[in-house]
Write an enzyme that holds these catalytic residues in place. Sequence first.
Site, mmCIF file in Angstrom:
data_model
loop_
_atom_site.group_PDB
_atom_site.id
_atom_site.type_symbol
_atom_site.label_atom_id
_atom_site.label_comp_id
_atom_site.label_asym_id
_atom_site.label_seq_id
_atom_site.Cartn_x
_atom_site.Cartn_y
_atom_site.Cartn_z
ATOM 1 N N GLN A 51 0.831 -1.215 0.000
ATOM 2 C CA GLN A 51 0.000 0.000 0.000
ATOM 3 C C GLN A 51 0.865 1.266 0.000
ATOM 4 O O GLN A 51 0.378 2.349 -0.335
ATOM 5 C CB GLN A 51 -0.933 0.028 1.218
ATOM 6 C CG GLN A 51 -2.032 -1.034 1.180
ATOM 7 C CD GLN A 51 -2.914 -0.969 2.402
ATOM 8 O OE1 GLN A 51 -2.592 -1.564 3.439
ATOM 9 N NE2 GLN A 51 -4.009 -0.236 2.330
ATOM 10 N N CYS A 94 -10.690 0.190 3.563
ATOM 11 C CA CYS A 94 -9.277 0.069 3.191
ATOM 12 C C CYS A 94 -8.740 1.460 2.896
ATOM 13 O O CYS A 94 -9.398 2.244 2.196
ATOM 14 C CB CYS A 94 -9.153 -0.827 1.957
ATOM 15 S SG CYS A 94 -7.453 -1.079 1.428
ATOM 16 N N LEU A 95 -7.557 1.754 3.413
ATOM 17 C CA LEU A 95 -6.964 3.067 3.157
ATOM 18 C C LEU A 95 -6.659 3.248 1.665
ATOM 19 O O LEU A 95 -6.540 4.380 1.203
ATOM 20 C CB LEU A 95 -5.688 3.228 3.991
ATOM 21 C CG LEU A 95 -5.905 3.185 5.520
ATOM 22 C CD1 LEU A 95 -4.571 3.165 6.254
ATOM 23 C CD2 LEU A 95 -6.760 4.352 5.985
ATOM 24 N N HIS A 136 -7.275 -9.536 5.766
ATOM 25 C CA HIS A 136 -7.346 -8.395 4.836
ATOM 26 C C HIS A 136 -5.920 -7.924 4.480
ATOM 27 O O HIS A 136 -5.608 -7.694 3.314
ATOM 28 C CB HIS A 136 -8.151 -7.274 5.506
ATOM 29 C CG HIS A 136 -8.203 -5.981 4.761
ATOM 30 N ND1 HIS A 136 -9.373 -5.457 4.243
ATOM 31 C CD2 HIS A 136 -7.234 -5.065 4.456
ATOM 32 C CE1 HIS A 136 -9.119 -4.310 3.639
ATOM 33 N NE2 HIS A 136 -7.819 -4.034 3.772
ATOM 34 N N GLU A 137 -5.042 -7.810 5.493
ATOM 35 C CA GLU A 137 -3.668 -7.324 5.240
ATOM 36 C C GLU A 137 -2.862 -8.362 4.472
ATOM 37 O O GLU A 137 -2.067 -8.009 3.586
ATOM 38 C CB GLU A 137 -2.972 -6.948 6.554
ATOM 39 C CG GLU A 137 -3.647 -5.850 7.371
ATOM 40 C CD GLU A 137 -3.990 -4.601 6.587
ATOM 41 O OE1 GLU A 137 -3.327 -4.311 5.582
ATOM 42 O OE2 GLU A 137 -4.966 -3.917 6.969
ATOM 43 N N HIS A 140 -3.495 -8.186 0.862
ATOM 44 C CA HIS A 140 -2.725 -7.136 0.173
ATOM 45 C C HIS A 140 -1.386 -7.686 -0.333
ATOM 46 O O HIS A 140 -0.919 -7.310 -1.407
ATOM 47 C CB HIS A 140 -2.426 -5.971 1.121
ATOM 48 C CG HIS A 140 -3.521 -4.949 1.222
ATOM 49 N ND1 HIS A 140 -3.965 -4.231 0.150
ATOM 50 C CD2 HIS A 140 -4.243 -4.506 2.296
ATOM 51 C CE1 HIS A 140 -4.929 -3.388 0.540
ATOM 52 N NE2 HIS A 140 -5.113 -3.547 1.833
#
Length: 172
Positions: A51, A94-95, A136-137, A140
Amino acid sequence: MALLPILTAPDPRLKVMSKPVAKVDDSIRRLMDDMLATMYASEGLGLAAPQVGVPKRVIVMDLARHGEKPNPIMLANPEVIWRSEEEMVCEEGCLSVPDQYSEVSRPKAVRIRYLDYQNEIREMDAEGYLATCLQHEIDHLNGILFIDRLSSLRRNIILRKLVKARKLAAPV
Ligand code: K1U
Ligand code: ZN
């Protein structure tokens, strides 16, 4: 500590498979520290290295609420070594997908193996919201966003909104 710019979808760098870390050394610890500072500054609960444009298998998280003692978690090479059959639906954001939220179903509990800040191999059992955030992470790190787990109709609606918002924000 440095604040790092956060990439937003549909940036292709968010779709890349990240590479394992050979060792948690000073450079990885600096990345973890910068990611944690960036996550706190953005009021997120987690952040993965891709990210911030770094294709390495590193994630940080802190699920402590406002007013609670901070509880930072920093993991390298996290892998799910067990997942429950039972699933749980949780509202995710999510950022890298700003201002968009959707319910996602994932295994309710997981066991994770990872390298810690001191380069020690550890395992962690997680359930509920912690398990959701970890999955979730880790997604990524494999180039998967939570919107990839939605119907293509819903995903495309969200992606169109993001492209429109980016155009509106761009200087003329
Ligand atoms: O960008 C990220 O990967 C961090 C993400 C973590 C996350 C939050 C909620 C569910 C799964 C994963 C965020 O911090 S999004 C922003 C946020 O604080 C939030 C979003 C939805 C619900 C609650 C909090
Ligand atoms: Zn995210």
